[in-house]
Design an enzyme around this catalytic site. Structure first.
Site, PDB file in Angstrom:
ATOM      1  N   THR A  72       1.325  -4.473   1.629  1.00 25.94           N
ATOM      2  CA  THR A  72       2.563  -5.101   1.591  1.00 25.94           C
ATOM      3  C   THR A  72       3.823  -4.215   1.721  1.00 25.94           C
ATOM      4  O   THR A  72       4.710  -4.265   2.363  1.00 25.94           O
ATOM      5  CB  THR A  72       2.612  -5.737   0.253  1.00 25.94           C
ATOM      6  OG1 THR A  72       1.319  -6.195  -0.279  1.00 25.94           O
ATOM      7  CG2 THR A  72       3.795  -6.975   0.306  1.00 25.94           C
ATOM      8  N   TRP A  74       3.903  -0.733   2.273  1.00 29.03           N
ATOM      9  CA  TRP A  74       4.240   0.015   3.459  1.00 29.03           C
ATOM     10  C   TRP A  74       4.875  -0.970   4.543  1.00 29.03           C
ATOM     11  O   TRP A  74       5.821  -0.378   5.328  1.00 29.03           O
ATOM     12  CB  TRP A  74       2.878   0.350   3.969  1.00 29.03           C
ATOM     13  CG  TRP A  74       2.671   1.332   5.087  1.00 29.03           C
ATOM     14  CD1 TRP A  74       3.657   1.807   5.836  1.00 29.03           C
ATOM     15  CD2 TRP A  74       1.609   1.537   5.918  1.00 29.03           C
ATOM     16  NE1 TRP A  74       3.268   2.924   6.771  1.00 29.03           N
ATOM     17  CE2 TRP A  74       1.941   2.511   7.156  1.00 29.03           C
ATOM     18  CE3 TRP A  74      -0.070   1.176   5.859  1.00 29.03           C
ATOM     19  CZ2 TRP A  74       1.087   3.082   7.850  1.00 29.03           C
ATOM     20  CZ3 TRP A  74      -0.616   1.544   6.619  1.00 29.03           C
ATOM     21  CH2 TRP A  74      -0.258   2.671   7.730  1.00 29.03           C
ATOM     22  N   HIS A 157       3.055 -12.929  -1.859  1.00 29.42           N
ATOM     23  CA  HIS A 157       1.821 -12.745  -1.784  1.00 29.42           C
ATOM     24  C   HIS A 157       1.284 -14.297  -1.833  1.00 29.42           C
ATOM     25  O   HIS A 157       0.135 -14.669  -1.865  1.00 29.42           O
ATOM     26  CB  HIS A 157       1.102 -12.131  -3.020  1.00 29.42           C
ATOM     27  CG  HIS A 157       1.303 -10.640  -2.991  1.00 29.42           C
ATOM     28  ND1 HIS A 157       0.900  -9.892  -2.048  1.00 29.42           N
ATOM     29  CD2 HIS A 157       1.755  -9.883  -4.169  1.00 29.42           C
ATOM     30  CE1 HIS A 157       1.273  -8.629  -2.301  1.00 29.42           C
ATOM     31  NE2 HIS A 157       1.661  -8.604  -3.723  1.00 29.42           N
ATOM     32  N   ARG A 178      -6.263  -6.786   5.354  1.00 26.48           N
ATOM     33  CA  ARG A 178      -7.273  -5.538   5.286  1.00 26.48           C
ATOM     34  C   ARG A 178      -8.657  -5.789   5.012  1.00 26.48           C
ATOM     35  O   ARG A 178      -9.095  -6.761   4.325  1.00 26.48           O
ATOM     36  CB  ARG A 178      -6.527  -4.880   3.878  1.00 26.48           C
ATOM     37  CG  ARG A 178      -6.944  -3.291   3.640  1.00 26.48           C
ATOM     38  CD  ARG A 178      -6.271  -2.570   2.455  1.00 26.48           C
ATOM     39  NE  ARG A 178      -6.402  -1.289   2.602  1.00 26.48           N
ATOM     40  CZ  ARG A 178      -5.990  -0.455   1.671  1.00 26.48           C
ATOM     41  NH1 ARG A 178      -5.364  -0.825   0.698  1.00 26.48           N
ATOM     42  NH2 ARG A 178      -6.359   0.891   1.689  1.00 26.48           N
ATOM     43  N   SER A 186      -8.717  -1.014  -3.884  1.00 22.86           N
ATOM     44  CA  SER A 186      -7.452  -0.917  -4.054  1.00 22.86           C
ATOM     45  C   SER A 186      -7.068  -1.832  -5.107  1.00 22.86           C
ATOM     46  O   SER A 186      -6.218  -1.449  -6.133  1.00 22.86           O
ATOM     47  CB  SER A 186      -6.513  -1.218  -2.712  1.00 22.86           C
ATOM     48  OG  SER A 186      -5.213  -0.875  -2.989  1.00 22.86           O
ATOM     49  N   TYR A 241      -4.178  -3.583   8.266  1.00 25.70           N
ATOM     50  CA  TYR A 241      -3.819  -2.512   7.649  1.00 25.70           C
ATOM     51  C   TYR A 241      -4.471  -1.078   8.615  1.00 25.70           C
ATOM     52  O   TYR A 241      -3.792  -0.248   8.776  1.00 25.70           O
ATOM     53  CB  TYR A 241      -4.514  -2.317   6.446  1.00 25.70           C
ATOM     54  CG  TYR A 241      -4.036  -1.142   5.486  1.00 25.70           C
ATOM     55  CD1 TYR A 241      -2.885  -0.940   4.585  1.00 25.70           C
ATOM     56  CD2 TYR A 241      -5.031  -0.197   5.633  1.00 25.70           C
ATOM     57  CE1 TYR A 241      -2.927   0.243   4.093  1.00 25.70           C
ATOM     58  CE2 TYR A 241      -4.997   1.030   4.732  1.00 25.70           C
ATOM     59  CZ  TYR A 241      -3.629   1.392   4.118  1.00 25.70           C
ATOM     60  OH  TYR A 241      -3.536   2.400   3.413  1.00 25.70           O
TER      61      TYR A 241
HETATM   62  S1  PPS Z   1       0.980  -4.588  -3.649  1.00 22.16           S
HETATM   63  O1  PPS Z   1       0.760  -4.239  -5.261  1.00 22.16           O
HETATM   64  O2  PPS Z   1       0.207  -5.851  -3.541  1.00 22.16           O
HETATM   65  O3  PPS Z   1       2.344  -4.815  -3.137  1.00 22.16           O
HETATM   66  O4  PPS Z   1       0.086  -3.749  -3.073  1.00 22.16           O
HETATM   67  P1  PPS Z   1       0.475  -3.096  -1.394  1.00 22.16           P
HETATM   68  O5  PPS Z   1       1.696  -2.489  -1.027  1.00 22.16           O
HETATM   69  O6  PPS Z   1       0.066  -4.628  -0.652  1.00 22.16           O
HETATM   70  O7  PPS Z   1      -1.168  -2.230  -1.062  1.00 22.16           O
HETATM   71  C1  PPS Z   1      -0.813  -0.894  -1.852  1.00 22.16           C
HETATM   72  C2  PPS Z   1      -1.994  -0.061  -0.941  1.00 22.16           C
HETATM   73  O8  PPS Z   1      -1.111   0.237   0.123  1.00 22.16           O
HETATM   74  C3  PPS Z   1      -1.186   1.631   0.120  1.00 22.16           C
HETATM   75  N1  PPS Z   1       0.101   2.282   0.876  1.00 22.16           N
HETATM   76  C4  PPS Z   1       0.147   2.738   1.890  1.00 22.16           C
HETATM   77  N2  PPS Z   1      -0.972   3.265   2.882  1.00 22.16           N
HETATM   78  C5  PPS Z   1      -0.586   3.813   4.027  1.00 22.16           C
HETATM   79  N3  PPS Z   1       0.695   4.447   4.367  1.00 22.16           N
HETATM   80  C6  PPS Z   1       1.704   4.184   3.533  1.00 22.16           C
HETATM   81  N4  PPS Z   1       2.908   4.260   3.531  1.00 22.16           N
HETATM   82  C7  PPS Z   1       1.254   3.043   2.369  1.00 22.16           C
HETATM   83  N5  PPS Z   1       2.058   2.876   1.200  1.00 22.16           N
HETATM   84  C8  PPS Z   1       1.245   2.019   0.356  1.00 22.16           C
HETATM   85  C9  PPS Z   1      -1.484   2.193  -1.283  1.00 22.16           C
HETATM   86  O9  PPS Z   1      -1.757   3.468  -1.245  1.00 22.16           O
HETATM   87  C10 PPS Z   1      -2.326   1.111  -1.690  1.00 22.16           C
HETATM   88  O10 PPS Z   1      -3.577   1.367  -1.083  1.00 22.16           O
HETATM   89  P2  PPS Z   1      -4.718   2.383  -1.941  1.00 22.16           P
HETATM   90  O11 PPS Z   1      -6.103   2.196  -0.960  1.00 22.16           O
HETATM   91  O12 PPS Z   1      -5.224   1.750  -3.187  1.00 22.16           O
HETATM   92  O13 PPS Z   1      -4.320   3.697  -1.724  1.00 22.16           O
END
Ligand code: PPS
Length: 344
Positions: A72, A74, A157, A178, A186, A241
């Site tokens: 989300t 990202w 969400h 994802r 995660s 993702y």
């Molecule tokens: S939430 O709380 O539902 O809004 O979380 P969400 O943003 O959907 O997901 C968080 C995971 O996305 C990873 N993340 C990223 N991955 C790659 N690139 C970028 N720029 C990025 N920003 C956030 C974040 O690290 C969480 O994944 P995990 O696997 O836990 O690291």
């Protein structure tokens, strides 16, 4: 009780509730289930449900829709930057991504016992700053969303069925899915990190909650399915993702067409760099680490909100947990043509 969306609400009770509250210490107010769909939400959802369902979107809105932990934040940053900051010179970019992209149903998480009061305060202060005449009342996130200037990039969400039925006729939706094994890792981390979930159980138990559709905003596959079935709608852009991770430039080009942003190659390259995991972690981590709502022991030991940002964390699942998720995914995606990538 029946909601404007037509769903019936039932409050979890007895064993079912006990099982949740034993390991999710944050769920002091309990949980509710909606029928049909079996959506699992907070009791505060009931208070906001009709407004969340009845609210109309604007033609310039882009809604970033996901089940939790699917990318989300990202995608919010990607969409916002493509539309508002392709030359990386917009001073608004220094605001936290969640201030620039309203979290549509945040009130349903904030309005419960155990949720950080400091967060509410920050949002109230922000509302005062951007709309000085406005008197904060219940539904602070909804108020912020309603006064946000065009073009809005909105995070949700909630699944399609809990939002206005004309959403896709009015606004654009970017849906992110994802692979369910990385999602599990995660979401497990997130549930331990954030005090308002306060998860204290094991990964094994967590995996079981996931495949039982007993996590907040579940069921996952129903969530994905609703969007997947609309993937050919001109206002729906369905992405994974894993594809963002494996070829960000190709995905940004597709998004550029969908959003109608007409960015140059140089701008697309800049957006890719600006929204990289490293870049976002450096800029945004401070906004995602309130000691009031984060378990700082978990953050120190296992990482914060920006934990790994990779495909393949699932290798930490044991073979039983993995098999359970595989079976669950197989059962729920039969004949759908929906295939997840576990490696890139
Ligand atoms: S939430 O709380 O539902 O809004 O979380 P969400 O943003 O959907 O997901 C968080 C995971 O996305 C990873 N993340 C990223 N991955 C790659 N690139 C970028 N720029 C990025 N920003 C956030 C974040 O690290 C969480 O994944 P995990 O696997 O836990 O690291």
């Amino acid at each position: 009780m029946r909601l404007a969306s037509g769903h019936a609400v039932s409050y979890l009770t007895g064993e079912e509730l006990l099982k949740q509250q034993e390991v999710f210490r944050g769920y002091k107010d309990g949980l509710v289930r909606l029928t049909p769909g079996r959506w699992l939400l907070t009791p505060a959802y009931v208070k906001y449900a009709d407004e969340l369902y009845d609210t109309k979107f604007r033609s310039s809105d882009v809604v970033v829709m996901t089940y939790p932990k699917c990318g989300t934040t990202w995608t919010q940053e990607i969409v916002w930057t493509m539309r508002n900051n392709p030359d990386l010179n917009n001073p608004m970019a220094s605001l936290p991504v969640n201030a620039r992209c309203p979290f549509y149903e945040m009130d349903i998480l904030m309005d419960q016992k155990g949720s950080a009061s400091s967060l509410r305060q920050i949002l109230e202060d922000y509302l005062q700053k951007v709309a000085p005449g406005e008197k904060p009342r219940d539904g602070i996130a909804l108020q912020l969303a309603s006064i946000a200037p065009d073009p809005r990039t909105i995070k949700t969400h909630l699944p399609l069925s809990l939002l206005t039925p004309d959403l896709l006729d009015t606004a654009k939706v970017v849906y992110v899915a994802r692979n369910p094994k990385d999602l599990c890792m995660s979401y497990y981390h997130h549930s331990r990190l954030i005090q308002s979930h306060g998860y204290s159980g094991t990964l094994d138990q967590f995996t079981q909650f996931l495949v039982n559709d007993e996590l907040l905003f579940s069921p996952y596959f129903e969530h994905v399915k609703e969007a997947w079935l609309k993937r050919d709608h001109p206002n729906m852009h369905f992405i994974f993702y894993e594809d963002l991770k494996s070829d960000i430039m190709a995905e940004l080009h597709k998004l550029d067409t969908f959003l109608g942003t007409s960015l140059s190659e140089k701008q697309i390259t800049q957006v890719a760099k600006h929204t990289s995991f490293k870049g976002m972690k450096e800029r945004e981590e401070k906004h995602f680490s309130s000691p009031d709502d984060f378990n700082m022991d978990v953050a120190k030991k296992d990482g914060g909100f920006f934990r790994k940002g990779e495909v393949g964390s699932w290798k930490n699942l044991n073979s039983n947990q993995e098999a359970k998720i595989e079976l669950w995914a197989k059962r729920n995606t039969l004949n759908m043509g929906l295939h997840f990538k576990y490696k890139i």
